[in-house]
Design an enzyme around this catalytic site. Structure first.
Site, mmCIF file in Angstrom:
data_model
loop_
_atom_site.group_PDB
_atom_site.id
_atom_site.type_symbol
_atom_site.label_atom_id
_atom_site.label_comp_id
_atom_site.label_asym_id
_atom_site.label_seq_id
_atom_site.Cartn_x
_atom_site.Cartn_y
_atom_site.Cartn_z
ATOM 1 N NE ARG A 10 -65.562 6.600 -40.371
ATOM 2 C CZ ARG A 10 -64.790 7.263 -39.348
ATOM 3 N NH1 ARG A 10 -63.623 6.977 -38.932
ATOM 4 N NH2 ARG A 10 -65.303 8.356 -39.004
ATOM 5 N NE ARG A 20 -61.081 10.882 -41.398
ATOM 6 C CZ ARG A 20 -60.039 11.369 -40.743
ATOM 7 N NH1 ARG A 20 -59.534 10.603 -40.086
ATOM 8 N NH2 ARG A 20 -59.469 12.491 -41.142
ATOM 9 C CG ASP A 75 -57.477 5.983 -41.822
ATOM 10 O OD1 ASP A 75 -56.482 5.127 -42.005
ATOM 11 O OD2 ASP A 75 -57.654 6.418 -40.721
ATOM 12 C CD GLU A 119 -50.001 2.830 -37.020
ATOM 13 O OE1 GLU A 119 -51.168 2.841 -37.338
ATOM 14 O OE2 GLU A 119 -49.228 3.886 -36.471
#
Length: 621
Positions: A247, A359, A364, A554
């Site tokens: 990925r 993702r 995501d 975050e």
């Protein structure tokens, strides 16, 4: 005014009086007197208000962590202007707290990572590329003193191989250098909290802040580690964990190396990285039938097999439930048999291709790309690759006399122009005045208004007319009290009001979107609009830090301008005692970047915590 006070007794008295909820922070939710008096050598200083009291708490803890027994207190520190303090803490403390290395000290920290709690082995696997003998020998020697097991990856890393080691997850080595007979690990910056790996697109946005704060070696280190990943793992990884080998992440490598080069002017370094960036473009993104689709545009396509192994137990229960019920078996039993290949299910195979691709996209999760990600030519991805092509053209022209490894700037300009034509053909909607994602399988646009609809501004892909239309018609739909929302409320609601929120959607806002949109607005001369959007974001961060003991997490709910958000995976950066030592990587960067762009008059208002509604007369549509 300067006072010296004993740290332990002052800290104990301060918490006993002001930390009424016992969370080892001083916030607006505490019910203390909001006034604390300190004295030294006949001098008395009364500290009032949540913000000033939390500053005292933080300064006491910083001094204590430095091994001091006394703290010298000044009004300048306790009553430091809010924006100045947040910026100083990021520059002087948080970047250090987020810096990691894959040497003995760094590996020891990774061993304690909570993501390793599921390991069945006693030792943390450290996977090393087939051809990196330096790393293999280095980690083999570390086995004598650390609980690690060094494993060499095969020369060809296939999805089948990656699936085979999912039950033995570990970390992937990054770049080591031999200097004067010693081996040194190239440093990198992590997002924070539970994220102790080097992540893909996070690293670029973190580097923007690092360069502003003159921490060039850290930004350069992440570029060097990107190069290592491309050369040894075939791509810039989602992160350096074994289950991410199939990925990649949103492509920002050319932006990273250009911005570092602007500071260092190291042309040999640039040449080396430019060769690698072109390799990544050609072998990761432009392979026909994989991440390049039949219409010439691009998509995300993570190559793994089956369930993303990083997900917590039960994450996909709702997906497996109808199939388990049909067979009359337990959900966990059905999932186990599917993972082991005892049950075939084409629907689930396709579902997980899309899930892993979500993702890979970095978003995501979002309803914008839920269930069909691999079928979509996304606005954001094609904007990022247009930036690659124009970066290649400009660097080759400006730095290499229009001749680089057989490439001229005209070659890359041609590719960029071709992509722009395809974007206008498939992604631009004249009636809506908006860029939309395009389903290349069904040949339909997905009319979902997202922050990503504005990203063609960031890379100068939009025409002047398109830019004006976006700013007039789309920007107001996304602008909230705390900045740009991930999507509009209407786009989110059109999916289904009953379905659960997704963290990249309304009402949440994210740092990379803000940073790219600010630059995009400035690219096209929308200075006033840029100042407003920047101010709203910085105000939200500053006000939450002032009210909540320096918290910089975050993610934020930009509608309510609060860090108290619903989030599928929690909100990293809110769980700390006394003082945050990290903030959050790209949040820190967005703050430093925003301050570097904000006008002096708005900075003054920010330090006075003047709400955006009192400054900007234009109401959101």
């Amino acid at each position: 005014m300067k006072l010296r006070v004993p740290i332990e007794s002052t800290l104990k008295a301060l918490l006993a009086q002001e930390d009424t909820d016992g969370d080892k922070k001083i916030t607006i939710e505490d019910n203390g007197s909001k006034s604390f008096t300190i004295s030294s050598e006949g001098v008395t200083y009364e500290i009032k208000g949540t913000y000033h009291l939390s500053n005292l708490l933080q300064e006491l803890v910083i001094a204590k962590n430095e091994g001091k027994t006394e703290l010298e207190i000044t009004e300048a520190i306790i009553e430091e202007l809010p924006a100045k303090r947040v910026s100083r803490m990021i520059r002087d403390y948080y970047w250090n707290g987020l810096t990691r290395t894959m040497d003995a000290d760094g590996i020891e920290r990774l061993i304690a990572d909570t993501k390793n709690e599921s390991l069945t082995a006693e030792r943390l696997p450290v996977y090393v590329p087939f051809h990196d003998e330096l790393a293999f020998n280095y980690y083999k020697e570390l086995e004598a003193k650390l609980l690690i097991e060094t494993l060499k990856l095969p020369e060809e890393i296939t999805p089948e191989y990656v699936k085979s080691i999912n039950k033995k997850p570990g970390v992937l080595s990054l770049k080591l250098e031999e200097k004067n007979g010693e081996i040194e690990a190239v440093p990198f910056v992590v997002p924070g909290g539970r994220f102790n790996e080097m992540y893909g697109w996070d690293s670029y946005f973190e580097a923007v802040g690092l360069l502003i704060d003159k921490k060039v070696h850290l930004a350069k280190g992440m570029a060097d580690n990107f190069q290592y990943e491309i050369e040894h793992y075939g791509k810039i990884l989602n992160a350096n964990r074994s289950y991410y080998l199939t990925r990649t992440q949103p492509p920002f490598y050319t932006s990273l190396i250009r911005e570092i080069y602007e500071v260092t002017k190291d042309k040999e370094w640039l040449k080396s990285h430019l060769i690698t960036a072109i390799k990544e473009y050609e072998t990761v993104w432009m392979v026909e039938g994989e991440r390049e689709t039949s219409n010439g545009l691009n998509r995300y396509l993570a190559e793994g097999i089956g369930i993303p192994p990083e997900c917590e137990e039960g994450h996909f229960d709702a997906v497996f439930a109808p199939f388990a019920e049909k067979l009359g078996v337990d959900i966990a039993d059905y999932e186990r048999k599917y993972v082991n290949g005892e049950i075939s299910n084409h629907y689930l195979d396709t579902y997980f291709i899309h899930d892993r691709s979500v993702r890979e996209s970095g978003h995501d999760t979002s309803y914008r790309i839920d269930g069909n990600c691999a079928d979509l030519n996304l606005v954001d991805l094609n904007a990022f690759l247009y930036k690659y092509e124009t970066d290649f053209a400009e660097l080759i022209s400006e730095e290499f006399n229009n001749n680089f490894e057989g490439f001229t700037s005209e070659i890359w300009e041609g590719r960029a122009n071709h992509r722009r034509e395809l974007v206008n053909q498939h992604l631009w909607n004249e009636n809506a005045n908006c860029f939309f994602d395009y389903n290349w399988m069904t040949e339909n646009q997905i009319e979902f208004i997202s922050a990503t609809s504005l990203l063609p501004l960031w890379c100068n892909l939009a025409t002047e007319e398109q830019a004006e239309a976006l700013v007039e018609n789309i920007l107001p739909l996304l602008l909230e009290k705390g900045g740009i929302a991930g999507c509009t409320k209407e786009s989110r609601g059109a999916i289904s009001k009953e379905r659960p929120q997704r963290q990249w959607d309304y009402p949440n806002g994210w740092a990379p979107h803000q940073m790219m949109i600010w630059k995009g607005l400035l690219n096209y001369g929308f200075k006033n609009e840029a100042q407003e959007v920047i101010y709203r974001w910085l105000y939200m961060i500053t006000k939450n830090a002032v009210d909540y003991n320096g918290t910089i997490p975050e993610k934020y709910d930009v509608v309510e301008a609060t860090h108290k958000v619903f989030a599928e995976y929690g909100n990293v950066g809110v769980d700390f005692e006394y003082i945050t030592s990290e903030g959050f990587g790209w949040m820190n960067a967005s703050y430093q970047y925003g301050l570097s762009l904000l006008s002096d008059s708005l900075l003054e208002r920010l330090n006075s915590l003047e709400a955006p509604d009192h400054i900007f007369m234009k109401n959101r549509v």
